[in-house]
Design an enzyme around this catalytic site. Structure first.
Site, PDB file in Angstrom:
ATOM      1  N   GLU A 112     -26.397 104.058  34.466  1.00 54.89           N
ATOM      2  CA  GLU A 112     -26.636 105.290  34.862  1.00 54.89           C
ATOM      3  C   GLU A 112     -25.488 106.381  34.391  1.00 54.89           C
ATOM      4  O   GLU A 112     -24.406 105.684  34.169  1.00 54.89           O
ATOM      5  CB  GLU A 112     -26.650 105.488  36.175  1.00 54.89           C
ATOM      6  CG  GLU A 112     -26.978 106.604  36.579  1.00 54.89           C
ATOM      7  CD  GLU A 112     -27.404 106.749  38.168  1.00 54.89           C
ATOM      8  OE1 GLU A 112     -28.154 106.141  38.600  1.00 54.89           O
ATOM      9  OE2 GLU A 112     -27.016 107.860  39.167  1.00 54.89           O
ATOM     10  N   ASP A 114     -24.049 110.239  34.563  1.00 54.37           N
ATOM     11  CA  ASP A 114     -24.096 111.151  35.685  1.00 54.37           C
ATOM     12  C   ASP A 114     -23.476 112.421  35.307  1.00 54.37           C
ATOM     13  O   ASP A 114     -22.459 112.456  34.875  1.00 54.37           O
ATOM     14  CB  ASP A 114     -23.853 110.770  37.215  1.00 54.37           C
ATOM     15  CG  ASP A 114     -24.799 109.778  37.545  1.00 54.37           C
ATOM     16  OD1 ASP A 114     -25.904 109.722  37.448  1.00 54.37           O
ATOM     17  OD2 ASP A 114     -24.173 108.763  38.241  1.00 54.37           O
ATOM     18  N   GLU A 116     -22.998 115.596  38.021  1.00 51.82           N
ATOM     19  CA  GLU A 116     -23.218 115.950  39.375  1.00 51.82           C
ATOM     20  C   GLU A 116     -22.372 117.153  39.663  1.00 51.82           C
ATOM     21  O   GLU A 116     -21.450 117.008  39.833  1.00 51.82           O
ATOM     22  CB  GLU A 116     -23.315 114.564  40.176  1.00 51.82           C
ATOM     23  CG  GLU A 116     -24.227 113.424  39.959  1.00 51.82           C
ATOM     24  CD  GLU A 116     -23.782 112.234  40.712  1.00 51.82           C
ATOM     25  OE1 GLU A 116     -24.613 111.565  41.212  1.00 51.82           O
ATOM     26  OE2 GLU A 116     -22.298 111.921  40.621  1.00 51.82           O
TER      27      GLU A 116
END
Length: 294
Positions: A112, A114, A116
């Site tokens: 993953e 990210d 955010e």
């Protein structure tokens, strides 16, 4: 005369910690055409908390549900960006995300990457968190590689463009085409190499999102809204031929950043980075060898 000369010097040599970063000199977002939401993405969950109007997507979280979306195809490298505007006021515990993942293809053992927005309380700035997982366990024992920033602008006032450029040699996080972080490939064990999809979502992460869970989502302020537009995704899909050339974050076809881009990134990290996992003495750096591998 002295005042006039001082003014000229300020124009010619702006302060190193002026309000905006130095120009990166290259704008990778300009190399990709915007796409409509439905051309490149589909709803993943919370369809009743998602709406599209003139290619702008709105998703929201309330007491009943959040919402998420997913690209129609996976990629093995590429440029992935969206212009995002987040909600002002009390948003503690709420995560607004734009990220790459292969969790559905590799549950319990996924990669993953990210971007955010960590929700906040009244009067405090949003924190933009970047993170990289490699073969995460999915049971909470995921090795995070977080770098966090307080942006040089208010992300609630207007749309700004956030992007991930993922190539076989590095991952570069960009804000309005300014590189804010480069995560180089130092080994196959510390770099995501399997195909990933592009996702976006808004959800309740009260247990950790705001000051390590000190402040929770407060649904008196619902709905919590995030808006996305100017979607861009280009590169080598998982189905592309082997000769597909990875995209570059710079004019160099071989990848890497220019000196001007590196200067802009150093400025951001010097004045706006608020956390770097490699500099956290509480972290076990034996499990993050990229922090000490040259």
């Amino acid at each position: 005369m002295a005042i006039f000369l001082s003014f000229i010097l300020i124009l010619l040599f702006p302060s190193a910690n002026a309000g905006w970063p130095p120009s990166p000199g290259y704008w990778p977002s300009s190399k990709f055409r915007p796409m409509s939401f439905y051309k490149g993405f589909r709803n993943l969950w919370g369809p009743a908390h998602q709406s599209v109007d003139q290619n702008a997507l709105t998703i929201w979280l309330d007491r009943t549900s959040g919402s998420g979306f997913k690209s129609v195809k996976p990629f093995r490298s590429g440029y992935f960006g969206a212009s995002i505007k987040v909600q002002p006021g009390y948003t503690a515990g709420v995560i607004t995300a734009f990220y790459l993942s292969n969790n559905e293809a590799h549950p319990g053992f996924h990669d993953e990457v990210d971007i955010e927005f960590l929700g906040t309380t009244f009067g405090k700035p949003y924190t933009l968190q970047t993170n990289v997982y490699i073969r995460g366990s999915g049971d909470g024992k995921i090795i995070g590689r977080e770098m966090k920033f307080h942006l040089w602008f208010d992300p609630t006032k207007d749309f700004h463009h956030y992007a991930i450029l993922w190539s076989p040699r590095d991952i570069i996080f960009l804000v309005d085409d300014v590189p804010i972080r480069r995560y180089p490939r130092k080994s196959a064990a510390t770099f995501p190499l399997r195909p990933m999809w592009v996702y976006g979502s808004i959800w309740d992460a009260s247990s950790w999102a705001t000051e390590d869970g000190k402040y929770k989502a407060d649904y008196r302020y619902q709905p919590f809204v995030a808006k996305y537009t100017n979607f861009k995704a280009g590169g080598c899909s998982a189905y592309a031929p082997a000769w597909c050339r990875p995209v570059s974050a710079s004019p160099f076809r071989s990848g890497g950043l220019t000196m001007q881009q590196r200067r802009a990134m150093r400025w951001v990290q010097r004045y706006h980075m608020v956390y770097n996992y490699c500099r956290d003495p509480k972290r076990n750096h034996a499990i993050t060898p990229e922090c000490w591998t040259k």
